[in-house]
Design an enzyme around this catalytic site. Structure first.
Site, PDB file in Angstrom:
ATOM      1  N   SER A   1       1.017  -1.197  -0.094  1.00  0.00           N
ATOM      2  CA  SER A   1       0.037   0.002  -0.084  1.00  0.00           C
ATOM      3  C   SER A   1       0.875   0.993   0.135  1.00  0.00           C
ATOM      4  CB  SER A   1      -0.969   0.016   1.513  1.00  0.00           C
ATOM      5  OG  SER A   1      -0.300   0.315   2.432  1.00  0.00           O
ATOM      6  N   ASP A   2       0.328   2.347  -0.655  1.00  0.00           N
ATOM      7  CA  ASP A   2       0.903   3.506  -0.361  1.00  0.00           C
ATOM      8  C   ASP A   2       1.055   3.738   1.225  1.00  0.00           C
ATOM      9  OD1 ASP A   2       2.435   5.975  -0.220  1.00  0.00           O
ATOM     10  OD2 ASP A   2       1.208   6.685  -1.824  1.00  0.00           O
ATOM     11  N   TRP A   3       1.598   4.706   1.955  1.00  0.00           N
ATOM     12  CA  TRP A   3       1.733   4.910   3.184  1.00  0.00           C
ATOM     13  C   TRP A   3       0.466   5.367   3.870  1.00  0.00           C
ATOM     14  CZ3 TRP A   3       5.050   2.161   1.528  1.00  0.00           C
ATOM     15  CH2 TRP A   3       6.398   1.653   2.157  1.00  0.00           C
ATOM     16  N   GLY A   4      -0.411   4.432   4.573  1.00  0.00           N
ATOM     17  CA  GLY A   4      -1.551   5.095   5.018  1.00  0.00           C
ATOM     18  C   GLY A   4      -2.656   4.796   3.994  1.00  0.00           C
TER      19      GLY A   4
END
Ligand code: BGC
Length: 755
Positions: A229-232
């Protein structure tokens, strides 16, 4: 070597759940009892950003020094796959020496609007160019045993509301514009990971998108690595895992892991799905292990030199008009004055997660003084990051100095605060104080060279003030030296625009549909992105896609194109001879564009399908050859939902930019069937294009019972009838059949027996 099968068999459900999320901002979890190490991943696309301390939760704190290579905006403008691969190798070596398993890049999102705050991290407005260069970078990094993370998948073309906005894009546009760069990199360079975007795509979060993460990425393109995932970006890991995500970053904490285990226990998540994700994560760790065990060494001087070479290669000489009978560049003696705060306070990278702490930093002023002796300098204007000053006084002093100079090199550029990850640009233009300075200098001398810095294009209503104009993008830590190399002629400019420079913001393709509203952004321009838009709409531009000058010129001749095969097996062999007409060596980027002038769907007037960089000595000729494939001719059929090569005449153009076509050849292509299943709502025209449908419908549209046949109708009546759905035959009572009869015809046309 980690035995993935054995580890997987011995992991508890809870351990497996835990392995699908990070341990902290930059580490994956390990499992000590089974010998699974915790490996590190870090940004980013143009330099290692290994944070010194994990003290801040956004991950934007100070990083340990690493070579800051030119940003993607500059690398994209090199059009040089070989060079970009070498930069990748260097990035891989630095990551490896720092004990990093995966470097989080490159970004291959398409530059949809020049206002995207993160365009400096993206390669091009064209998917073939972004894809080829992205693949080269991945290939280079991974050759060192370090993984990459191809990002941000997909349709992440703006920063405004990036964590919620839905990119509303039709499938044809996704397939032809926003996905192919990812597809090229995945299929050709096999990145170890793909990073899913924050945004939604047609209403569904990219991190929860089964069509994107599983059907397209894995089933169609054969991706076998980790989807991170992208961060968050993950809201609910259970939903994301089911959609095809493998690894949530950073660390949401133990409760989120427990929720995954609980979902398996109560049957909401298939354990096989979790096992597949864990297997991929473990395989990633196993792949990274050899390099982690053998960190190697880094030659920072060599990397600085490579950064300098790449910065020079990515700078684009947009104009170089003669003044007093000769072009201003390369500089040829006389009194040179350097103007512009950015010459000594350089802008060389963008803000956000890709921000590197450089190992050293060259500025153009020092580099020019090194090359030319003690050139005078005038700041001319202030920038927020530089020393304080009074703009009016600085301007006055610069103009006075300009009067006494033979050539004035004016450095201009976007202030750092104008472009960043996390928000979009507020304007397309340069700051007023810089434009005022340029006007004032140009009023006292015509011998003005502008050196322009910025992560994306700017409006250039001032471009007539500059006899020569060199855009350097954000050129990394050695960008200043590269400017001196180019201005003095030690190195010949070789960059080409990877993005069109428009005349005005209002002309840009996404204008009116950017950045959207109420959590939706409509990609209303469809496939007409970048030069596809400007060229198809015949809009004037400041400088076209693919454009770039050097210190020599090139002639093109003997353009040929020849078709082999047909339908989905079509290939077109293209060749052209290019000759260096000047008295200096130089690089030419030969570009091949394709157009289908008569098509069933709207197609751009020109699409880049291949390019090649030739370095030629004075007088030297070489032939560039290309093989185009069926896919280069095809469009994504929105109804059939597959690629289709339509038969007919195609135009193959060869040129030096999208507006500088040097030769065109028409070729005849044998297409593939474009019909699908017929139905009652298929139009009469669609029935008549379908071989079996045409046979079955023929008696019904022949003259009968005093009704005119289709062939007897006048042109406008026929045109109207052809667009009617077949059911209109029943509903208007045109032929003696009812809905059951029509249903039988439909079944027969589709080769089905009817129950
Ligand atoms: C960015 C990614 C980056 C990640 C880790 C995110 O905010 O969008 O590109 O790799 O942070 O720093």
């Amino acid at each position: 070597m980690l035995d993935v099968d054995r580890v997987l068999a011995e992991l508890t459900l809870e351990e497996k759940a835990a392995l699908t999320a990070g341990a902290d901002l930059w580490h994956l979890k390990g499992v000590e009892r089974l010998g699974v190490p915790s490996v590190m991943v870090t940004d980013g696309p143009h330099g290692l950003r290994k944070q010194v301390a994990a003290s801040d939760h956004l991950g934007l704190g100070e990083a340990q020094p690493a070579t800051c290579f030119p940003t993607a905006a500059a690398l994209g403008s090199t059009w040089d796959v070989d060079l970009v691969r070498r930069v990748g190798v260097a990035l891989g070596r630095e990551a490896r020496a720092a004990g990093v398993a995966v470097l989080l890049g490159p970004g291959v999102n398409i530059k949809r609007s020049p206002l995207c705050g993160r365009n400096f991290e993206y390669l091009a407005e064209d998917p073939a160019l972004a894809g080829d260069l992205g693949a080269a970078l991945v290939d280079g990094v991974q050759s060192q045993g370090v993984g990459t993370s191809l990002k941000h998948f997909a349709a992440n073309n703006q920063e405004t509301d990036r964590m919620r906005v839905s990119a509303d894009v039709d499938e044809r546009t996704l397939r032809e514009i926003y996905l192919p760069a990812f597809e090229r990199v995945v299929t050709r360079a096999r990145p170890w990971t793909v990073m899913c975007a924050y945004n939604r795509v047609n209403g569904t979060y990219a991190a929860e998108h089964p069509w994107l993460l599983t059907r397209v990425l894995r089933d169609e393109w054969g991706f076998d690595g980790v989807v991170v995932s992208d961060w968050g970006a993950v809201r609910d890991r259970v939903t994301s895992l089911a959609a095809g995500l493998d690894l949530q970053m950073p660390s949401p904490g133990p409760r989120a892991d427990e929720q995954v285990a609980a979902a398996v226990r109560d049957g909401r998540l298939d354990e096989a799905v979790l096992d597949a994700a864990v297997r991929r994560v473990l395989t990633l760790v196993a792949r990274a292990q050899p390099a982690l065990d053998d960190p190697g060494t880094v030659d920072l001087d060599a990397h600085h030199a490579l950064a300098r070479e790449a910065a020079a290669a990515g700078a684009v000489l947009l104009k170089n008009d003669p003044v007093d009978g000769a072009p201003l560049l390369p500089l040829s003696g006389g009194r040179v004055l350097v103007v512009g705060e950015l010459a000594r306070t350089p802008r060389y990278q963008g803000a956000g997660s890709s921000q590197v702490t450089p190992t050293r930093l060259d500025d153009a002023l020092t580099a020019l003084r090194g090359a030319l002796g003690d050139v005078p300098f005038e700041p001319g204007y202030t920038v927020p990051e530089g020393p304080d000053g009074d703009d009016a006084a600085l301007l006055g002093s610069a103009v006075a100095a300009a009067r006494a100079a033979d050539t004035v090199v004016v450095h201009l550029g976007l202030p750092a605060s104008d472009e960043s990850e996390g928000y979009d640009r507020p304007r397309l233009g340069l700051p007023d104080n810089q434009v005022a300075l340029l006007h004032a200098v140009a009023a006292v001398t015509r011998r003005v060279v502008v050196v322009l810095a910025g992560g994306s294009v700017v409006e250039m209503p001032w471009r007539d003030d500059a006899a020569a104009l060199l855009v350097t993008w954000l050129g990394g830590q050695a960008g200043g030296s590269a400017v001196a190399d180019l201005l003095t002629g030690a190195v010949a400019p070789a960059g080409r625009l990877a993005e069109t420079v428009p005349l005005r913001l209002e002309d840009t393709p996404a204008f009116g549909n950017f950045p959207g509203e109420a959590r939706h952004v409509r990609y209303g321009e469809g496939v007409l992105v970048g030069y596809r838009w400007y060229d198809t709409r015949r809009l004037d531009v400041a400088f076209p896609f693919g454009h770039g000058l050097t210190y020599t010129t090139f002639g093109y001749d003997d353009v040929r194109a020849q078709v082999r095969g047909e339908g989905a097996a079509t290939e077109v062999e293209v060749s052209v001879r290019v000759t260096n007409l000047g008295d200096r060596a130089g690089a030419e980027v030969v570009q091949v564009y394709v157009h289908d002038p008569e098509a069933a769907v709207q197609r751009p007037v020109r699409e880049l399908r291949a390019f090649s960089r030739l370095v030629l000595e004075p007088g030297e000729s070489r032939t560039a050859s290309f093989t185009l494939t069926a896919r280069d001719l095809a469009y994504w059929h929105p109804g059939l939902r597959r690629w289709v090569v339509e038969g007919g005449t195609f135009v193959v153009e060869v040129g030096a930019s999208s507006r500088d076509v040097r030769g065109a050849v028409e070729v005849e292509v044998v297409g593939e069937p474009t019909w699908g299943e017929l139905s009652e709502t298929s139009t009469i025209a669609e029935w008549l294009e379908h071989p079996r449908g045409a046979e079955l419908l023929a008696p019904l549209v022949a003259p009968h019972d005093g009704e005119p046949g289709l062939a007897d109708m006048d042109d406008s009546t026929r045109a109207m009838v052809l667009q009617m759905p077949a059911r209109a035959i029943v509903e208007y009572g045109y032929a003696p059949l009812d809905h059951d009869d029509l249903a039988a015809l439909v079944a027969a046309a589709n080769g089905q027996s009817r129950r």
